[in-house]
Design an enzyme around this catalytic site. Sequence first.
Site, PDB file in Angstrom:
ATOM      1  CB  ILE A 154      -1.149  -0.073   1.165  1.00  0.00           C
ATOM      2  CG1 ILE A 154      -2.078  -1.010   1.172  1.00  0.00           C
ATOM      3  CG2 ILE A 154      -1.778   1.283   1.537  1.00  0.00           C
ATOM      4  CD1 ILE A 154      -2.879  -1.335   2.263  1.00  0.00           C
ATOM      5  CB  THR A 231      -5.763   5.053   5.083  1.00  0.00           C
ATOM      6  OG1 THR A 231      -4.336   4.740   4.560  1.00  0.00           O
ATOM      7  CG2 THR A 231      -6.233   6.099   4.594  1.00  0.00           C
ATOM      8  CB  SER A 232      -2.167   1.903   8.373  1.00  0.00           C
ATOM      9  OG  SER A 232      -1.571   0.778   8.634  1.00  0.00           O
ATOM     10  NE  ARG A 233      -5.278  -3.377  11.082  1.00  0.00           N
ATOM     11  CZ  ARG A 233      -5.947  -3.571  10.019  1.00  0.00           C
ATOM     12  NH1 ARG A 233      -6.279  -2.436   9.206  1.00  0.00           N
ATOM     13  NH2 ARG A 233      -6.200  -4.767   9.306  1.00  0.00           N
ATOM     14  CG  ASP A 257     -10.456   4.523   6.174  1.00  0.00           C
ATOM     15  OD1 ASP A 257     -11.973   5.130   5.798  1.00  0.00           O
ATOM     16  OD2 ASP A 257     -10.240   3.546   5.947  1.00  0.00           O
ATOM     17  CD  GLU A 262     -11.651   0.841  12.946  1.00  0.00           C
ATOM     18  OE1 GLU A 262     -11.880  -0.159  12.075  1.00  0.00           O
ATOM     19  OE2 GLU A 262     -10.830   1.625  12.585  1.00  0.00           O
ATOM     20  CG  HIS A 294     -11.791   0.189   8.750  1.00  0.00           C
ATOM     21  ND1 HIS A 294     -11.235  -0.099   9.780  1.00  0.00           N
ATOM     22  CD2 HIS A 294     -10.934  -0.333   7.525  1.00  0.00           C
ATOM     23  CE1 HIS A 294     -10.116  -1.223   9.451  1.00  0.00           C
ATOM     24  NE2 HIS A 294      -9.820  -1.079   8.104  1.00  0.00           N
ATOM     25  CD  GLN A 295     -15.580   5.715   2.476  1.00  0.00           C
ATOM     26  OE1 GLN A 295     -16.323   6.085   3.331  1.00  0.00           O
ATOM     27  NE2 GLN A 295     -15.560   5.769   1.110  1.00  0.00           N
ATOM     28  CB  ALA A 296      -9.066   3.098   2.697  1.00  0.00           C
ATOM     29  CG  PHE A 297     -11.450  -2.449   2.606  1.00  0.00           C
ATOM     30  CD1 PHE A 297     -12.145  -3.452   1.964  1.00  0.00           C
ATOM     31  CD2 PHE A 297     -12.187  -1.688   3.571  1.00  0.00           C
ATOM     32  CE1 PHE A 297     -13.622  -3.813   2.467  1.00  0.00           C
ATOM     33  CE2 PHE A 297     -13.534  -2.090   4.078  1.00  0.00           C
ATOM     34  CZ  PHE A 297     -14.131  -3.197   3.486  1.00  0.00           C
TER      35      PHE A 297
END
Length: 329
Positions: A154, A231-233, A257, A262, A294-297
């Site tokens: 990534i 956008t990781s953890r 993200d 969360e 958490h929608q980056a994926f």
Amino acid sequence: MKVAVFSAKKYDCDGFTQWADSSLQFSYHDCRLTKSSVKLAAGCHAVCVFVNDEVNAEVLQQLSELGIEMVALRCAGFNNVDLTTAKTLGIRVARVPAYSPEAVAEHTIGMMLCLNRKLHKAYNRVRDDNFALDGLLGFNVFGKTVGLVGTGRIGLATARILHGFGCQLLCHDLVQAEEIQRLGGRYVSLAELYAQSDIISLHCPLTPDTKHLINHYSIGSMKDGVMLINTSRGALVDSKAIIDGLKSRKIGYLGLDVYEQEADLFFENLSEQMIDDEVFKRLLTFPNVLITGHQAFFTREALQEICQITSDNLLAFASNTETGNELVN
């Protein structure tokens, strides 16, 4: 082979129906896997879990007692799984090591551009017939120095896009990728990356060493007005520290993200409920903060890869073979 799928949403059901092997029998549960919900896996051979499911020692022990022999992660991260206990109990654990890294990279860039050019604010203004430009001033991304913490699949995909924008790349990773040099980037210490970057983007896994990598000390060493993207953890960032960084104007832009707490928020519609997380609600009050759930994926291509690779991992277990995606054999 019967598989209990936890944290299952409609898109998971549709995806497995369309792209998984038809010999696999899935039972879907929209709740997270916890010590309270583990009983739903009774009668199955495996469980399929996502990023916020609890796969700790207690849950694994209960799964073992139910006859579960495999945990199939439909994600790359595995910080929520007690691998030592799984190995002791003889439970195989496999993950999806990469699913369209470009999906996360493109979302990362989207957050950068949206925060910089204030696209979310402009959208709402125009809908109210307000065409004033005051308060919407941005900056050219071209020529800016971007620090990438983590240059796995990534991180590399993000670096390629930023190279196209004409950015200077500073990178930090325990394993250095040759492609970074070809893109004109260079590897530096975290201290140098923090001090010189106009934009910092996190793409490293969550480990004991990286938890709260972004804290009061690291924020204090960054440029005034830095843009920070994660956008990781979620737990890579100390949420209270970034609130202080926002209040002091050290952090000029923040894109998240993911969020440290969360699990009780993301992937659910809570629009008609009271949210008790005061830290999260405080983050939402800042005008220079952009949060996505958490929608980056979440692209069609990524979802297809997740379903297909998860299916392959389950079939390999059923046939006593391996795919190379195993964390515990």
